[in-house]
Design an enzyme around this catalytic site. Structure first.
Site, PDB file in Angstrom:
ATOM      1  N   ALA A  40       0.708  -1.075  -0.057  1.00  0.00           N
ATOM      2  CA  ALA A  40       0.125   0.107   0.169  1.00  0.00           C
ATOM      3  C   ALA A  40       0.750   1.266  -0.190  1.00  0.00           C
ATOM      4  O   ALA A  40       0.550   2.191  -0.648  1.00  0.00           O
ATOM      5  CB  ALA A  40      -1.007  -0.007   1.008  1.00  0.00           C
ATOM      6  N   GLU A 135       6.061  -8.928   1.282  1.00  0.00           N
ATOM      7  CA  GLU A 135       5.178  -9.118   2.308  1.00  0.00           C
ATOM      8  C   GLU A 135       3.721  -9.746   1.959  1.00  0.00           C
ATOM      9  O   GLU A 135       2.904 -10.083   2.775  1.00  0.00           O
ATOM     10  CB  GLU A 135       4.718  -7.891   3.229  1.00  0.00           C
ATOM     11  CG  GLU A 135       5.902  -7.093   3.615  1.00  0.00           C
ATOM     12  CD  GLU A 135       5.525  -5.881   4.360  1.00  0.00           C
ATOM     13  OE1 GLU A 135       6.320  -5.604   5.233  1.00  0.00           O
ATOM     14  OE2 GLU A 135       4.487  -5.189   4.078  1.00  0.00           O
ATOM     15  N   THR A 244      11.094   5.632   8.477  1.00  0.00           N
ATOM     16  CA  THR A 244      10.161   4.197   8.085  1.00  0.00           C
ATOM     17  C   THR A 244       9.735   4.207   6.595  1.00  0.00           C
ATOM     18  O   THR A 244       9.868   3.234   6.127  1.00  0.00           O
ATOM     19  CB  THR A 244       8.922   4.251   8.724  1.00  0.00           C
ATOM     20  OG1 THR A 244       9.105   4.648  10.416  1.00  0.00           O
ATOM     21  CG2 THR A 244       7.889   3.142   8.964  1.00  0.00           C
ATOM     22  N   ASP A 248       9.989   2.764   0.880  1.00  0.00           N
ATOM     23  CA  ASP A 248       8.875   2.713  -0.122  1.00  0.00           C
ATOM     24  C   ASP A 248       8.805   3.762  -1.006  1.00  0.00           C
ATOM     25  O   ASP A 248       8.353   3.641  -2.060  1.00  0.00           O
ATOM     26  CB  ASP A 248       7.490   2.509   0.973  1.00  0.00           C
ATOM     27  CG  ASP A 248       7.478   1.158   1.707  1.00  0.00           C
ATOM     28  OD1 ASP A 248       8.260   0.336   1.208  1.00  0.00           O
ATOM     29  OD2 ASP A 248       7.038   1.242   2.933  1.00  0.00           O
ATOM     30  N   ASN A 272      15.495   9.062  -5.061  1.00  0.00           N
ATOM     31  CA  ASN A 272      16.416   9.353  -4.234  1.00  0.00           C
ATOM     32  C   ASN A 272      15.868  10.568  -3.542  1.00  0.00           C
ATOM     33  O   ASN A 272      16.135  10.737  -2.420  1.00  0.00           O
ATOM     34  CB  ASN A 272      17.980   9.822  -4.754  1.00  0.00           C
ATOM     35  CG  ASN A 272      19.050  10.184  -3.796  1.00  0.00           C
ATOM     36  OD1 ASN A 272      19.163   9.286  -2.957  1.00  0.00           O
ATOM     37  ND2 ASN A 272      19.690  11.103  -4.059  1.00  0.00           N
TER      38      ASN A 272
END
Ligand code: ADP
Length: 308
Positions: A40, A135, A244, A248, A272
């Site tokens: 997601a 995942e 975190t 992604d 980047n």
């Protein structure tokens, strides 16, 4: 068009005074509940980076599932291929230290019910860039990679969390994205002597398999090896708040650029920038930058350069 095949979670993130040791309890002032899951997150990252994005995955028939779906829809991600499974929606518990280091535990839940067979054939063709992470069940990933490749789609895999890749499946990938730890682990699982410089292994792999191998290097930027060239880009100078969502953001922005047929150098530079900008706020999806922000920041950001 980008098709993301992957996980949806709700993330419970706590800022704590330091990361706990086994058996220890640490205190923090509050928490935030935000949508997450690498699938997601990367779907939102790709959509915000300007790509038409669809997601295939599974949530539970519960409040977390509804929250996860709403979050994707608000960002313009097509969720019509997301199924309601029997298990509860996936959930991650994230601890973040003042130094922006994190510790994460994930309950996979309904993500374990995600099947390659639920991707309709008309969504897989030469106009599709398939983006996957690790995942959801790995056999489904390898099966979909093979099928998508045979139908002419581009296949991008972010090997996170890291697991061994069957050598035959490596041939189905066009782009493989790892962080440094994942790259080292992959190199070892493919028979490279432990401790060997993973960048050399990566160059050899890219050449041998005819794929593009990207390694993200955190605060040191990122590198890309194609069968014929090697590119490096330095990281933006920032003060990270929460790293975190960095990987992604990188994967989503890279794939969005690739989907627009941007050459590898430009895709690496944009990814980047997106990775760095995602480190500037708490939470995985809210911190993901939009295309215009990425393009503006790119003007004052490090350029990628060819290395030997
Ligand atoms: P992951 O989150 O998957 O471990 P990285 O930590 O390598 O991935 O981060 C992904 C990308 O995000 C990096 O390649 C870089 O572009 C950007 N990034 C991450 N941390 C920083 C940082 N401290 N400063 C600037 N950019 C960063």
């Amino acid at each position: 068009m980008i098709l993301v095949f992957g996980s949806l979670n709700m993330d419970l993130a706590l800022s704590v005074e330091r990361l706990p040791k086994p058996g220890e309890t640490v205190l923090g002032p509050s928490y935030v509940l935000t949508p997450g899951g690498k699938g997601a997150n990367q779907a939102v990252a790709a959509a915000r980076a300007g790509a038409e994005t669809r997601m295939i995955g599974t949530v539970g028939d519960d409040e977390f599932g509804r929250m996860a779906l709403n979050a994707l829809q608000r960002q313009g991600v097509d969720t019509s291929g997301i199924i309601k499974g029997a298990k509860p929606t996936g959930c991650a518990a994230i601890l973040v230290s003042p130094q922006a280091e994190n510790q994460i535990g994930v309950a996979s839940g309904a993500n374990l019910e995600t099947l390659a067979a639920s991707v309709p054939n008309d969504r897989l063709g030469p106009g599709t860039t398939l983006l996957m992470q690790m995942e959801v069940p790995e056999n489904e990933i390898w099966a979909l990679a093979r099928h998508a490749k045979s139908r002419g789609a581009r296949v991008v895999l972010n090997l996170a969390p890291v697991r061994p890749v069957p050598p035959a499946s490596l041939k189905d990938l066009d782009v493989l994205i790892c962080n440094e730890h994942e790259a080292a682990s992959l190199a070892t699982s493919l028979g490279a002597p432990p401790g060997r410089d993973p960048t050399q292994v990566i160059g050899a792999l890219a050449k041998g398999l005819g794929l593009t191998f990207i390694v993200t290097l955190g605060a040191r930027g990122a590198m890309a090896a194609t069968p014929t060239e090697r590119w490096l880009v330095d990281a933006l100078q920032i003060k990270p708040v929460d790293t975190t969502g960095a990987g992604d953001a990188f994967c989503g922005a890279f794939t969005a650029a690739l989907d627009r047929r941007t050459p590898i150098q430009g895709a690496l530079e944009r990814a980047n920038v997106a990775g760095a900008l995602a480190c500037m706020a708490l939470g995985a999806q809210e911190a993901l930058p939009r295309r215009q922000t990425i393009e503006e920041r790119l003007l004052s950001s490090p350029r990628a350069f060819k290395s030997a």
